[in-house]
Design a protein around this motif. Structure first.
Motif, PDB file in Angstrom:
ATOM      1  N   GLU A   1      -6.482  -2.316  11.446  1.00 29.55           N
ATOM      2  CA  GLU A   1      -7.285  -2.039  12.637  1.00 29.55           C
ATOM      3  C   GLU A   1      -7.936  -0.664  12.563  1.00 29.55           C
ATOM      4  OE1 GLU A   1      -6.706  -1.708  17.525  1.00 29.55           O
ATOM      5  OE2 GLU A   1      -5.094  -2.493  16.230  1.00 29.55           O
ATOM      6  N   LYS A   2      -7.206   0.313  12.040  1.00 31.02           N
ATOM      7  CA  LYS A   2      -7.721   1.673  11.902  1.00 31.02           C
ATOM      8  C   LYS A   2      -8.234   1.903  10.483  1.00 31.02           C
ATOM      9  CE  LYS A   2      -4.742   3.646  15.498  1.00 31.02           C
ATOM     10  NZ  LYS A   2      -3.720   4.687  15.810  1.00 31.02           N
ATOM     11  N   PRO A   3      -9.157   2.832  10.302  1.00 27.05           N
ATOM     12  CA  PRO A   3      -9.766   3.039   8.981  1.00 27.05           C
ATOM     13  C   PRO A   3      -8.966   3.919   8.031  1.00 27.05           C
ATOM     14  CG  PRO A   3     -10.796   4.501  10.574  1.00 27.05           C
ATOM     15  CD  PRO A   3      -9.813   3.657  11.338  1.00 27.05           C
ATOM     16  N   ASP A   4      -7.812   4.432   8.481  1.00 30.03           N
ATOM     17  CA  ASP A   4      -7.071   5.408   7.676  1.00 30.03           C
ATOM     18  C   ASP A   4      -6.748   4.897   6.275  1.00 30.03           C
ATOM     19  OD1 ASP A   4      -6.997   5.995  10.421  1.00 30.03           O
ATOM     20  OD2 ASP A   4      -5.220   7.231  10.198  1.00 30.03           O
ATOM     21  N   LEU A   5      -6.266   3.659   6.189  1.00 27.89           N
ATOM     22  CA  LEU A   5      -5.870   3.119   4.896  1.00 27.89           C
ATOM     23  C   LEU A   5      -7.096   2.890   4.006  1.00 27.89           C
ATOM     24  CD1 LEU A   5      -3.572   2.238   3.141  1.00 27.89           C
ATOM     25  CD2 LEU A   5      -3.663  -0.034   4.177  1.00 27.89           C
ATOM     26  N   MET A   6      -8.205   2.529   4.619  1.00 29.03           N
ATOM     27  CA  MET A   6      -9.429   2.336   3.849  1.00 29.03           C
ATOM     28  C   MET A   6      -9.907   3.661   3.259  1.00 29.03           C
ATOM     29  SD  MET A   6     -11.201  -0.265   2.990  1.00 29.03           S
ATOM     30  CE  MET A   6     -12.767  -0.629   2.176  1.00 29.03           C
ATOM     31  N   VAL A   7      -9.729   4.742   3.989  1.00 24.15           N
ATOM     32  CA  VAL A   7     -10.089   6.066   3.474  1.00 24.15           C
ATOM     33  C   VAL A   7      -9.209   6.418   2.276  1.00 24.15           C
ATOM     34  CG1 VAL A   7     -10.152   8.535   4.001  1.00 24.15           C
ATOM     35  CG2 VAL A   7     -10.978   6.888   5.676  1.00 24.15           C
ATOM     36  N   LYS A   8      -7.926   6.079   2.358  1.00 28.42           N
ATOM     37  CA  LYS A   8      -7.035   6.309   1.223  1.00 28.42           C
ATOM     38  C   LYS A   8      -7.527   5.555  -0.007  1.00 28.42           C
ATOM     39  CE  LYS A   8      -2.731   6.974   3.876  1.00 28.42           C
ATOM     40  NZ  LYS A   8      -2.395   8.337   3.424  1.00 28.42           N
ATOM     41  N   LYS A   9      -7.994   4.341   0.220  1.00 32.19           N
ATOM     42  CA  LYS A   9      -8.484   3.527  -0.892  1.00 32.19           C
ATOM     43  C   LYS A   9      -9.730   4.147  -1.517  1.00 32.19           C
ATOM     44  CE  LYS A   9      -9.585  -1.274  -2.046  1.00 32.19           C
ATOM     45  NZ  LYS A   9      -9.714  -2.659  -1.519  1.00 32.19           N
ATOM     46  N   LEU A  10     -10.650   4.628  -0.692  1.00 35.60           N
ATOM     47  CA  LEU A  10     -11.866   5.261  -1.207  1.00 35.60           C
ATOM     48  C   LEU A  10     -11.532   6.534  -1.976  1.00 35.60           C
ATOM     49  CD1 LEU A  10     -14.295   4.850   1.843  1.00 35.60           C
ATOM     50  CD2 LEU A  10     -14.160   3.460  -0.223  1.00 35.60           C
TER      51      LEU A  10
ATOM     52  N   TRP B   1       0.818  -1.200   0.000  1.00 34.96           N
ATOM     53  CA  TRP B   1       0.000   0.000   0.000  1.00 34.96           C
ATOM     54  C   TRP B   1       0.863   1.265   0.000  1.00 34.96           C
ATOM     55  CZ3 TRP B   1       0.308   3.826   3.584  1.00 34.96           C
ATOM     56  CH2 TRP B   1       0.835   3.521   4.842  1.00 34.96           C
ATOM     57  N   GLN B   2       2.087   1.148   0.545  1.00 35.66           N
ATOM     58  CA  GLN B   2       2.983   2.302   0.525  1.00 35.66           C
ATOM     59  C   GLN B   2       3.482   2.578  -0.896  1.00 35.66           C
ATOM     60  OE1 GLN B   2       5.491   0.584   3.690  1.00 35.66           O
ATOM     61  NE2 GLN B   2       5.256   2.523   4.789  1.00 35.66           N
TER      62      GLN B   2
ATOM     63  N   TYR C   1      -2.776  -2.619  -5.055  1.00 38.88           N
ATOM     64  CA  TYR C   1      -1.914  -2.115  -3.994  1.00 38.88           C
ATOM     65  C   TYR C   1      -2.670  -1.912  -2.680  1.00 38.88           C
ATOM     66  CZ  TYR C   1       1.976  -1.221  -7.210  1.00 38.88           C
ATOM     67  OH  TYR C   1       3.029  -1.353  -8.089  1.00 38.88           O
ATOM     68  N   TYR C   2      -3.978  -1.631  -2.782  1.00 38.66           N
ATOM     69  CA  TYR C   2      -4.775  -1.390  -1.568  1.00 38.66           C
ATOM     70  C   TYR C   2      -5.657  -2.588  -1.195  1.00 38.66           C
ATOM     71  CZ  TYR C   2      -3.558   3.575  -2.030  1.00 38.66           C
ATOM     72  OH  TYR C   2      -2.884   4.770  -2.116  1.00 38.66           O
ATOM     73  N   SER C   3      -5.290  -3.774  -1.666  1.00 37.62           N
ATOM     74  CA  SER C   3      -6.160  -4.943  -1.487  1.00 37.62           C
ATOM     75  C   SER C   3      -6.362  -5.328  -0.027  1.00 37.62           C
ATOM     76  CB  SER C   3      -5.593  -6.138  -2.257  1.00 37.62           C
ATOM     77  OG  SER C   3      -4.291  -6.469  -1.775  1.00 37.62           O
ATOM     78  N   LYS C   4      -5.411  -5.008   0.836  1.00 41.50           N
ATOM     79  CA  LYS C   4      -5.514  -5.398   2.255  1.00 41.50           C
ATOM     80  C   LYS C   4      -5.890  -4.231   3.156  1.00 41.50           C
ATOM     81  CE  LYS C   4      -2.199  -9.208   1.802  1.00 41.50           C
ATOM     82  NZ  LYS C   4      -0.942  -9.824   2.320  1.00 41.50           N
ATOM     83  N   ALA C   5      -6.460  -3.192   2.564  1.00 49.23           N
ATOM     84  CA  ALA C   5      -6.815  -2.002   3.354  1.00 49.23           C
ATOM     85  C   ALA C   5      -7.853  -2.314   4.415  1.00 49.23           C
ATOM     86  CB  ALA C   5      -7.334  -0.905   2.429  1.00 49.23           C
TER      87      ALA C   5
END
Length: 294
Positions: A160-169, A111-112, A152-156
């Motif tokens: 535990e925190k939603p930060d990476l999921m927000v990046k994906k959206l 994801w990085q 790259y964001y498949s495991k967002a």
């Protein structure tokens, strides 16, 4: 991923390189997840250089927000974009050349890598907004397309925190905008469905406060597509109104020139013709002849 990444040609490479060197390695942050005791000298050099380029790229990218959109200082954006692209070019190539060491010793995650690619895509998109050059929009598309295809964001949604999921959206929202501008309607529809699934996961897993806002984003894109489908241009029946701006109807403009349209206009408005002024567009009305006008 293939991309030109050639915007650094717009700036002075010597000045850019000097600027990079002036950023002291003493300012590099030793990330806490790096076990420096387990690294040999070569590995330390690779990780240090990567952290340096990563930090520098973030500084420059964040600085783009401070650039004025208009005014006499707006010319600064070109050189600043060149510097930013140059650093991201170095960062992207560096992580490709040293991927194994960075994954094993720096714990570089997919994801990085996707985040770096996303930033480059955003740079191309904003450069397109500044220049209206469609080639840069296509470059943004190529990066976004690669991010999606390489997942790259498949495991967002595993975080535990939603930060990476927000990046994906946000990535999906940006990708959709670029596809809309490139008239890739079929792909947009697929991305909207995927965005909807990602929003459902986001809401189900994290129960976030901004779930209504993300639903609104999806609904607004659907509304736009629905409205866009109502607009149909029949190229076989286009009418050109060439009599709108012919010389006899365009006022003469100059420091000592009276505003006049035709001799008949001057005759009928003799009293008003003694007033000199500049032509200024104050209002515009768009008129259509369709029952359902968008």
């Amino acid at each position: 991923m293939s991309s030109k990444l050639e915007i650094n040609r717009l700036g002075d490479n010597n000045k850019i390189n000097n600027s990079l060197r002036s950023y002291s390695t003493a300012n590099v942050i030793n990330h806490s997840d790096v076990d420096w005791s387990q690294l040999d000298e070569k590995e330390k050099k690779i990780v240090n250089e990567f952290i340096y380029l990563l930090d520098k790229s973030r500084q420059l990218f964040n600085g783009l927000r401070e650039l004025p959109q208009y005014g006499h200082k707006s010319s600064q954006w070109n050189a600043y974009f060149a510097r930013t692209f140059d650093v991201y070019t170095k960062l992207w190539k560096y992580q490709q050349q040293n991927r194994q060491v960075l994954e094993q010793k720096y714990n570089l995650k997919r994801w990085q890598i996707g985040e770096i690619a996303s930033k480059i895509g955003q740079l191309y998109y904003h450069y397109y907004l500044r220049t209206s050059e469609s080639n840069y929009l296509k470059e943004a598309y190529s990066f976004y397309q690669a991010i999606q295809s390489r997942a790259y964001y498949s495991k967002a949604n595993k975080e535990e925190k939603p930060d990476l999921m927000v990046k994906k959206l946000r990535f999906y929202a940006r990708f959709i905008v670029v596809c809309l501008l490139l008239k890739k309607t079929k792909q947009v529809k697929g991305l909207i469905r995927e965005l909807g699934r990602q929003i459902d996961d986001y809401v189900k897993i994290y129960d976030p406060e901004d779930q209504i806002e993300w639903q609104m984003v999806k609904n607004e894109i659907n509304d736009f597509l629905e409205a866009d489908s109502l607009v149909h241009i029949d190229n076989d029946n286009l009418i050109s109104y060439s009599n709108r701006l012919v010389p006899s109807h365009v006022p003469l403009i100059g420091p000592n020139t009276m505003m006049s349209y035709t001799e008949q206009f001057r005759t009928q408005h003799l009293k008003q013709s003694t007033v000199s002024s500049n032509l200024v567009l104050t209002e515009i009305i768009i008129v259509g002849n369709c029952h359902n006008q968008v």
